[in-house]
Design a protein around this motif. Structure first.
Motif, mmCIF file in Angstrom:
data_model
loop_
_atom_site.group_PDB
_atom_site.id
_atom_site.type_symbol
_atom_site.label_atom_id
_atom_site.label_comp_id
_atom_site.label_asym_id
_atom_site.label_seq_id
_atom_site.Cartn_x
_atom_site.Cartn_y
_atom_site.Cartn_z
ATOM 1 N N PRO A 209 37.041 34.632 25.846
ATOM 2 C CA PRO A 209 36.327 35.010 27.075
ATOM 3 C C PRO A 209 36.360 36.533 27.239
ATOM 4 N N MET A 210 35.184 37.157 27.194
ATOM 5 C CA MET A 210 35.153 38.613 27.153
ATOM 6 C C MET A 210 33.825 39.120 27.704
ATOM 7 N N ILE A 211 33.887 40.137 28.559
ATOM 8 C CA ILE A 211 32.688 40.751 29.110
ATOM 9 C C ILE A 211 32.862 42.269 29.110
ATOM 10 N N PRO A 212 31.750 43.024 29.094
ATOM 11 C CA PRO A 212 31.848 44.492 29.157
ATOM 12 C C PRO A 212 32.278 44.956 30.535
ATOM 13 N N SER A 213 32.859 46.148 30.587
ATOM 14 C CA SER A 213 33.386 46.675 31.848
ATOM 15 C C SER A 213 32.290 46.989 32.862
ATOM 16 N N SER A 214 31.044 47.032 32.427
ATOM 17 C CA SER A 214 29.930 47.296 33.333
ATOM 18 C C SER A 214 29.455 46.037 34.058
ATOM 19 N N SER A 215 30.066 44.891 33.767
ATOM 20 C CA SER A 215 29.637 43.612 34.336
ATOM 21 C C SER A 215 30.006 43.495 35.808
ATOM 22 N N LEU A 216 29.377 42.522 36.459
ATOM 23 C CA LEU A 216 29.697 42.184 37.839
ATOM 24 C C LEU A 216 30.729 41.063 37.880
ATOM 25 N N VAL A 217 31.321 40.848 39.041
ATOM 26 C CA VAL A 217 32.325 39.806 39.194
ATOM 27 C C VAL A 217 31.720 38.436 38.891
ATOM 28 N N ARG A 218 30.452 38.230 39.265
ATOM 29 C CA ARG A 218 29.826 36.933 39.000
ATOM 30 C C ARG A 218 29.727 36.656 37.498
ATOM 31 N N ASP A 219 29.551 37.712 36.701
ATOM 32 C CA ASP A 219 29.521 37.541 35.243
ATOM 33 C C ASP A 219 30.882 37.065 34.727
ATOM 34 N N ALA A 220 31.928 37.589 35.361
ATOM 35 C CA ALA A 220 33.276 37.166 34.988
ATOM 36 C C ALA A 220 33.474 35.687 35.306
ATOM 37 N N LEU A 221 32.971 35.274 36.487
ATOM 38 C CA LEU A 221 33.086 33.874 36.889
ATOM 39 C C LEU A 221 32.382 32.950 35.900
ATOM 40 N N ALA A 226 32.802 29.171 31.352
ATOM 41 C CA ALA A 226 32.251 28.771 30.051
ATOM 42 C C ALA A 226 33.335 28.620 28.986
ATOM 43 N N LYS A 227 34.353 29.483 29.012
ATOM 44 C CA LYS A 227 35.351 29.495 27.940
ATOM 45 C C LYS A 227 36.587 28.657 28.266
ATOM 46 N N GLY A 228 36.835 28.377 29.523
ATOM 47 C CA GLY A 228 37.879 27.423 29.891
ATOM 48 C C GLY A 228 39.311 27.872 29.723
ATOM 49 N N LEU A 229 39.570 29.185 29.647
ATOM 50 C CA LEU A 229 40.945 29.665 29.535
ATOM 51 C C LEU A 229 41.490 30.191 30.859
ATOM 52 N N GLY A 230 40.654 30.197 31.894
ATOM 53 C CA GLY A 230 41.111 30.656 33.200
ATOM 54 C C GLY A 230 41.230 32.152 33.322
ATOM 55 N N MET A 231 40.634 32.887 32.390
ATOM 56 C CA MET A 231 40.720 34.340 32.424
ATOM 57 C C MET A 231 39.613 34.929 31.568
ATOM 58 N N VAL A 232 39.384 36.232 31.749
ATOM 59 C CA VAL A 232 38.387 36.929 30.952
ATOM 60 C C VAL A 232 38.887 38.334 30.656
ATOM 61 N N ALA A 233 38.618 38.815 29.450
ATOM 62 C CA ALA A 233 38.982 40.175 29.058
ATOM 63 C C ALA A 233 37.831 41.114 29.381
ATOM 64 N N ILE A 234 38.146 42.248 29.946
ATOM 65 C CA ILE A 234 37.144 43.263 30.219
ATOM 66 C C ILE A 234 37.327 44.362 29.185
ATOM 67 N N VAL A 235 36.268 44.649 28.427
ATOM 68 C CA VAL A 235 36.369 45.579 27.296
ATOM 69 C C VAL A 235 35.337 46.691 27.425
ATOM 70 N N ASN A 236 35.626 47.815 26.761
ATOM 71 C CA ASN A 236 34.655 48.911 26.719
ATOM 72 C C ASN A 236 33.679 48.695 25.567
ATOM 73 N N GLU A 237 32.847 49.656 25.291
ATOM 74 C CA GLU A 237 31.823 49.516 24.259
ATOM 75 C C GLU A 237 32.410 49.319 22.866
ATOM 76 N N PHE A 245 40.827 39.706 34.184
ATOM 77 C CA PHE A 245 40.477 39.083 35.455
ATOM 78 C C PHE A 245 40.660 37.585 35.297
ATOM 79 N N THR A 246 41.374 36.959 36.248
ATOM 80 C CA THR A 246 41.680 35.535 36.148
ATOM 81 C C THR A 246 41.041 34.749 37.281
ATOM 82 N N ASP A 247 41.030 33.432 37.135
ATOM 83 C CA ASP A 247 40.496 32.600 38.209
ATOM 84 C C ASP A 247 41.356 32.714 39.458
#
Length: 313
Positions: A209-221, A226-237, A245-247
């Motif tokens: 579970p990974m999204i770019p740092s430019s994403s919105l909170v809804r993208d994290a949700l 979708a990935k089912g781990l209860g968390m998402v990594a925020i990464v740079n380019e 960010f976690t549930d």
């Protein structure tokens, strides 16, 4: 019923006394035996007949699993060909409570002819076996736990304990580690605990579970769901981890943050806890327990996300 209890307790009392009497015999002779084995270029061959043979097998197994290559040879079979299993670089531990067991003593001239060091374990320091050994480990007991003073009980317990003491002393002298132990025990839960690495259990690639740092909170949700781990990594380019960010974070902020407009980098947890793929899985589990968290991201030396895991993994 009380007779059984009394007999059992009496047997244990006698064997405990035998072990207490054994402790002072961990002396210079014991140190010499350890040094002989430590300096050997071969293996340790443990021999014994009857009940001593059973104990010899256990001692050999304990030595082998703790960094000292060892195996058992039946003294009767040794006289009929198995003596060829013993090399000139080996060390023999010969066990006989009486020190006069014929199947064992008959091997002494042959072993001495090959200049093979002999460490004896006997209850008779003046016996044939001890007299022909480089060093004798005294395993004498005052009496057997058997009320007839016949069945090997206290004597075999003392012998086994002496073997354990020798194995442990050698383990420490060799600097034998938990990792070394694991390679001797790859099977079952012990092997998994000691050998399983984070890379063996983490999710990889598209499953992270990974999204770019430019994403919105809804993208994290969306990504968390979708990935089912209860968390998402925020990464740079470059794919380097910037935060997590976690549930749980989501639940705590729902009443004061607009998930449709808020940027994830403004609410993520920075300086988050991570782990390397080469770490042991048990270390990851310990971190999850100690930090009271449900998941970890796995990063490389450049802090790029290469995996993720949680309690279920």
């Amino acid at each position: 019923m009380s007779t059984f209890v009394e007999s059992g307790r009496q047997a244990l009392t006698i064997e405990i006394e035998a072990l207490e009497n054994l402790a002072p015999r961990i002396d210079e002779s014991f140190a010499m035996a350890g040094q002989i084995i430590l300096e050997s270029q071969g293996k340790v061959v443990v021999i014994g007949m009857g009940k001593s043979g059973h104990i010899a097998k256990k001692i050999a197994a304990t030595l082998a699993s703790t960094g000292t290559p060892a195996f058992y040879v039946h003294p009767g079979e040794a006289s009929h060909g198995d003596l060829g299993m013993i090399g000139e670089q080996d060390v023999v531990i010969a066990i006989s409570n009486s020190g006069e067991t014929s199947e064992v003593t008959s091997l002494l001239p042959l072993l001495k002819r090959k200049s093979i060091p002999i460490i004896s374990m006997t209850g008779k320091p003046q016996s044939t076996l001890s007299s022909n050994a480089q060093v004798n480990l005294n395993i004498a007991v005052e009496k057997e736990a058997c009320p007839l003073n016949l069945a090997p009980t206290s004597s075999t317990t003392a012998t086994l304990a002496m073997g354990d003491a020798l194995a442990v002393a050698l383990l420490e002298a060799r600097g034998f580690t938990e990792a070394d132990f694991a390679y001797s025990h790859p099977g079952g839960s012990l092997g998994k605990k000691l050998l399983l690495h984070v890379s063996d259990v983490m999710v990889k690639g598209e499953e992270i579970p990974m999204i770019p740092s430019s994403s919105l909170v809804r993208d994290a949700l969306i990504e968390i769901s979708a990935k089912g781990l209860g968390m998402v990594a925020i990464v740079n380019e470059s794919g380097q981890l910037q935060g997590v960010f976690t549930d749980g974070d989501l639940r705590r902020m729902l009443d004061h943050v607009d998930i449709k407009t808020s940027r994830i980098e403004d609410v993520m947890t920075k300086n988050c806890i991570t782990i390397k793929a080469t770490s042991l899985a048990v270390d990851a589990l310990n971190i999850l327990d100690e930090k009271r968290i449900n998941g970890l991201f796995v990063v490389d030396e450049q802090m790029q996300v290469v995996g993720a895991l949680n309690m279920h993994n």
